[in-house]
Motif scaffolding. Structure first.
Motif, PDB file in Angstrom:
ATOM      1  N   GLU A  81       0.789  -0.881  -0.120  1.00 52.12           N
ATOM      2  CA  GLU A  81      -0.105  -0.119   0.256  1.00 52.12           C
ATOM      3  C   GLU A  81       0.952   1.889  -0.172  1.00 52.12           C
ATOM      4  O   GLU A  81       0.399   1.888  -1.154  1.00 52.12           O
ATOM      5  N   ALA A  82       1.980   1.024   1.016  1.00 54.33           N
ATOM      6  CA  ALA A  82       2.749   2.587   1.032  1.00 54.33           C
ATOM      7  C   ALA A  82       3.420   2.349  -0.596  1.00 54.33           C
ATOM      8  O   ALA A  82       4.013   3.279  -0.827  1.00 54.33           O
ATOM      9  N   GLU A  83       4.069   1.747  -1.118  1.00 48.18           N
ATOM     10  CA  GLU A  83       4.168   1.626  -2.385  1.00 48.18           C
ATOM     11  C   GLU A  83       3.775   2.101  -3.353  1.00 48.18           C
ATOM     12  O   GLU A  83       4.335   3.068  -3.892  1.00 48.18           O
ATOM     13  N   ARG A  84       2.287   2.063  -3.122  1.00 48.74           N
ATOM     14  CA  ARG A  84       1.208   2.613  -4.698  1.00 48.74           C
ATOM     15  C   ARG A  84       1.279   3.860  -4.396  1.00 48.74           C
ATOM     16  O   ARG A  84       1.259   4.738  -5.137  1.00 48.74           O
ATOM     17  N   GLY A  85       1.343   4.580  -2.905  1.00 48.38           N
ATOM     18  CA  GLY A  85       0.830   5.971  -2.159  1.00 48.38           C
ATOM     19  C   GLY A  85       2.584   6.662  -3.156  1.00 48.38           C
ATOM     20  O   GLY A  85       2.389   8.114  -3.576  1.00 48.38           O
ATOM     21  N   VAL A  86       3.677   6.019  -2.926  1.00 42.46           N
ATOM     22  CA  VAL A  86       4.794   6.777  -2.799  1.00 42.46           C
ATOM     23  C   VAL A  86       5.158   6.751  -4.634  1.00 42.46           C
ATOM     24  O   VAL A  86       5.552   8.017  -5.427  1.00 42.46           O
ATOM     25  N   LEU A  87       4.920   5.991  -5.279  1.00 38.59           N
ATOM     26  CA  LEU A  87       4.798   5.854  -6.492  1.00 38.59           C
ATOM     27  C   LEU A  87       3.769   6.797  -7.100  1.00 38.59           C
ATOM     28  O   LEU A  87       4.134   8.121  -7.724  1.00 38.59           O
ATOM     29  N   ALA A  88       2.690   6.541  -6.804  1.00 41.26           N
ATOM     30  CA  ALA A  88       1.387   8.199  -6.882  1.00 41.26           C
ATOM     31  C   ALA A  88       1.831   9.324  -7.124  1.00 41.26           C
ATOM     32  O   ALA A  88       1.200  10.812  -7.796  1.00 41.26           O
ATOM     33  N   LEU A  89       3.236   9.391  -6.233  1.00 41.44           N
ATOM     34  CA  LEU A  89       3.166  11.038  -5.519  1.00 41.44           C
ATOM     35  C   LEU A  89       4.914  11.822  -6.983  1.00 41.44           C
ATOM     36  O   LEU A  89       4.916  12.879  -6.291  1.00 41.44           O
ATOM     37  N   GLY A  90       5.223  10.852  -7.036  1.00 43.21           N
ATOM     38  CA  GLY A  90       6.649  10.516  -8.296  1.00 43.21           C
ATOM     39  C   GLY A  90       7.774   9.707  -7.890  1.00 43.21           C
ATOM     40  O   GLY A  90       8.982  10.452  -8.497  1.00 43.21           O
ATOM     41  N   ALA A  91       7.569   9.098  -6.510  1.00 43.81           N
ATOM     42  CA  ALA A  91       8.545   8.858  -6.423  1.00 43.81           C
ATOM     43  C   ALA A  91       8.998   7.112  -7.082  1.00 43.81           C
ATOM     44  O   ALA A  91       8.605   6.997  -7.706  1.00 43.81           O
ATOM     45  N   ARG A  92      10.448   6.869  -7.456  1.00 39.58           N
ATOM     46  CA  ARG A  92      10.866   6.127  -8.485  1.00 39.58           C
ATOM     47  C   ARG A  92      11.448   4.402  -7.405  1.00 39.58           C
ATOM     48  O   ARG A  92      12.370   5.107  -7.010  1.00 39.58           O
TER      49      ARG A  92
END
Length: 119
Positions: A81-92
């Motif tokens: 869940e955290a991964e989906r969230g940070v990727l949606a915010l622009g993390a790679r």
């Protein structure tokens, strides 16, 4: 007896307000300031700061030709869940292939490495 206490952790970046906004979405808290120095207040006593650094070159991870300088470990309840969230915010993603580990490595929008760690 300690000689000092930890004050603020500050990250150099090209756009302090934008990077503070990214971490505010990830960690919660309140963004304060504008311009060259912006702070993210998280909880009662924790502050993460962002300082303008024209010509900022992000650390390399992993890399033998440049140190990562530092990274943040962020505790989460659910890695997926955290991964989906940070990727949606622009993390790679930097190192996320081994799904059996209790941590995964990402780069924030300015290129700083950080880990999501199952707590």
């Amino acid at each position: 007896m300690a000689l000092a206490t930890l004050g603020i952790v500050a990250l150099d970046c090209p756009d302090p307000r934008a990077l503070a906004g990214f971490y505010a979405e990830v960690l919660g808290g309140t963004v304060e300031g504008d311009g060259e120095w912006v702070e993210l207040k998280v909880g009662d006593r924790r502050t993460l700061a962002f300082q303008a650094a024209p010509g900022h070159v992000p650390p390399k991870w992993p890399g033998s030709d440049g140190a990562q300088q530092l990274h943040l470990d962020l505790d989460v309840d659910d890695l997926d869940e955290a991964e989906r969230g940070v990727l949606a915010l622009g993390a790679r993603p930097l190192d996320t292939e081994d799904r059996s580990r209790s941590w995964r490595v990402y780069a924030d929008p300015a290129g700083h490495p950080f880990c999501l760690c199952a707590c």
